[in-house]
Design an enzyme around this catalytic site. Sequence first.
Site, PDB file in Angstrom:
ATOM      1  N   THR A  39      29.355 -11.582  18.182  1.00  0.00           N
ATOM      2  CA  THR A  39      29.691 -12.103  19.511  1.00  0.00           C
ATOM      3  C   THR A  39      29.402 -13.604  19.656  1.00  0.00           C
ATOM      4  O   THR A  39      30.271 -14.340  20.116  1.00  0.00           O
ATOM      5  CB  THR A  39      28.952 -11.296  20.607  1.00  0.00           C
ATOM      6  OG1 THR A  39      29.080  -9.909  20.309  1.00  0.00           O
ATOM      7  CG2 THR A  39      29.517 -11.590  21.977  1.00  0.00           C
ATOM      8  N   ASP A  67      15.981 -12.825  16.295  1.00  0.00           N
ATOM      9  CA  ASP A  67      15.462 -11.646  15.593  1.00  0.00           C
ATOM     10  C   ASP A  67      15.816 -11.690  14.119  1.00  0.00           C
ATOM     11  O   ASP A  67      16.494 -12.613  13.665  1.00  0.00           O
ATOM     12  CB  ASP A  67      15.992 -10.357  16.244  1.00  0.00           C
ATOM     13  CG  ASP A  67      17.514 -10.301  16.317  1.00  0.00           C
ATOM     14  OD1 ASP A  67      18.175 -11.192  15.752  1.00  0.00           O
ATOM     15  OD2 ASP A  67      18.039  -9.361  16.925  1.00  0.00           O
ATOM     16  N   ASN A 136      24.032   0.394  21.740  1.00  0.00           N
ATOM     17  CA  ASN A 136      23.030   1.242  22.415  1.00  0.00           C
ATOM     18  C   ASN A 136      22.336   0.473  23.540  1.00  0.00           C
ATOM     19  O   ASN A 136      21.309   0.913  24.050  1.00  0.00           O
ATOM     20  CB  ASN A 136      21.991   1.731  21.393  1.00  0.00           C
ATOM     21  CG  ASN A 136      21.380   0.574  20.619  1.00  0.00           C
ATOM     22  OD1 ASN A 136      21.668  -0.581  20.920  1.00  0.00           O
ATOM     23  ND2 ASN A 136      20.547   0.879  19.645  1.00  0.00           N
ATOM     24  N   HIS A 138      20.888  -2.437  23.227  1.00  0.00           N
ATOM     25  CA  HIS A 138      19.770  -3.295  22.818  1.00  0.00           C
ATOM     26  C   HIS A 138      20.105  -4.776  22.982  1.00  0.00           C
ATOM     27  O   HIS A 138      21.273  -5.168  23.014  1.00  0.00           O
ATOM     28  CB  HIS A 138      19.296  -2.964  21.390  1.00  0.00           C
ATOM     29  CG  HIS A 138      20.139  -3.518  20.287  1.00  0.00           C
ATOM     30  ND1 HIS A 138      19.944  -3.198  18.971  1.00  0.00           N
ATOM     31  CD2 HIS A 138      21.191  -4.395  20.297  1.00  0.00           C
ATOM     32  CE1 HIS A 138      20.809  -3.851  18.218  1.00  0.00           C
ATOM     33  NE2 HIS A 138      21.579  -4.570  18.999  1.00  0.00           N
ATOM     34  N   GLY A 140      18.674  -8.280  21.046  1.00  0.00           N
ATOM     35  CA  GLY A 140      17.861  -8.534  19.867  1.00  0.00           C
ATOM     36  C   GLY A 140      17.586  -7.170  19.255  1.00  0.00           C
ATOM     37  O   GLY A 140      18.470  -6.315  19.172  1.00  0.00           O
ATOM     38  N   GLU A 143      15.046  -2.172  21.243  1.00  0.00           N
ATOM     39  CA  GLU A 143      15.812  -0.934  21.171  1.00  0.00           C
ATOM     40  C   GLU A 143      15.565  -0.057  22.404  1.00  0.00           C
ATOM     41  O   GLU A 143      14.603  -0.297  23.151  1.00  0.00           O
ATOM     42  CB  GLU A 143      15.390  -0.165  19.907  1.00  0.00           C
ATOM     43  CG  GLU A 143      15.578  -0.958  18.617  1.00  0.00           C
ATOM     44  CD  GLU A 143      17.035  -1.090  18.196  1.00  0.00           C
ATOM     45  OE1 GLU A 143      17.849  -1.608  18.980  1.00  0.00           O
ATOM     46  OE2 GLU A 143      17.363  -0.692  17.072  1.00  0.00           O
ATOM     47  N   LYS A 201      32.887  -2.761  24.063  1.00  0.00           N
ATOM     48  CA  LYS A 201      31.668  -3.102  24.804  1.00  0.00           C
ATOM     49  C   LYS A 201      31.787  -2.757  26.300  1.00  0.00           C
ATOM     50  O   LYS A 201      30.849  -2.978  27.065  1.00  0.00           O
ATOM     51  CB  LYS A 201      31.337  -4.593  24.644  1.00  0.00           C
ATOM     52  CG  LYS A 201      30.951  -5.011  23.212  1.00  0.00           C
ATOM     53  CD  LYS A 201      29.529  -4.645  22.876  1.00  0.00           C
ATOM     54  CE  LYS A 201      29.121  -4.901  21.430  1.00  0.00           C
ATOM     55  NZ  LYS A 201      28.847  -6.275  21.095  1.00  0.00           N
TER      56      LYS A 201
HETATM   57  P1  PGA Z   1      27.536  -8.062  17.790  1.00  0.00           P
HETATM   58  O1  PGA Z   1      26.058  -7.528  17.894  1.00  0.00           O
HETATM   59  O2  PGA Z   1      27.571  -9.366  18.490  1.00  0.00           O
HETATM   60  O3  PGA Z   1      27.767  -8.197  16.299  1.00  0.00           O
HETATM   61  O4  PGA Z   1      28.417  -7.033  18.435  1.00  0.00           O
HETATM   62  C1  PGA Z   1      25.474  -7.393  19.134  1.00  0.00           C
HETATM   63  C2  PGA Z   1      24.072  -6.875  19.010  1.00  0.00           C
HETATM   64  O5  PGA Z   1      23.851  -5.885  18.316  1.00  0.00           O
HETATM   65  O6  PGA Z   1      23.184  -7.439  19.651  1.00  0.00           O
END
Ligand code: PGA
Length: 244
Positions: A39, A67, A136, A138, A140, A143, A201
């Site tokens: 992204t 991270d 999910n 998250h 960074g 989780e 997303k």
């Molecule tokens: P992405 O990852 O930008 O590759 O979709 C997003 C993330 O897991 O924070």
Amino acid sequence: MKVLSFKNYQSLSDFAATEIANAIKNKPSLVLCLASGDTPKLTVELLVKKIKDQKIDHSAITFIGLDEWVGLPPENTGSCHYFFQSKLIEPLQLKPSQYFLFNALANDLQNECIEMDQVIDQKKGIDIMLVGIGMNGHIGFNEPGSSFNNLSHVIELDEVTKSVGKKYFTEQVELSQGITLGFKHLMNAGKVFLMANGIKKADVIKKTVDGPVTEDFPASIMQKHQNGFVLIDEEAASLLNKTA
Ligand code: PGA
């Protein structure tokens, strides 16, 4: 928190890059924290271009990496380190004193966390933080279930993160732990941009913006940030009731 919807990935990336470039002009000692991943890729490229084209003085900025995958060497092309090194640090020729990345190979990962927290304290906090969102929820490696009170920490990765994370690697890797800034850093940051694009997303953005604020869905913390912005393209916005 404000939601800003853009026509496409290009325009939302350009908005974020322009915001950061202007922030550096206004505060040459800006403390900037960026996420790696698909992204923010274009935002970082556009930011570097703007800094170069407009000859923005970036000699006093501080850059902090959000991270890292524990156990991966910086040469691994799927590592966050590699992303920042190749896309930001080298192109801008940042001095080693200007950037701080977790060493995911350190024997003492707790110490890595303590040192990162100290850097952020010494710099008087992060001015701008730009993050993505995982499938999910998250941010960074915070989780699902992560405390909203965390500073830097090491965490067992969620199954979704391990499975989605394979996309960054050309070879098979064992992903088990992450090291990450925590939500205290995010809440204390002067401004936060959470970016997302694409139809995949849409559901996580719906939960981020319209769902309950809960540690079970980490990105929902954005609703509590006084200066938080959710930047999305039309596809990621498609399940929202209304956008500004
Ligand atoms: P992405 O990852 O930008 O590759 O979709 C997003 C993330 O897991 O924070």
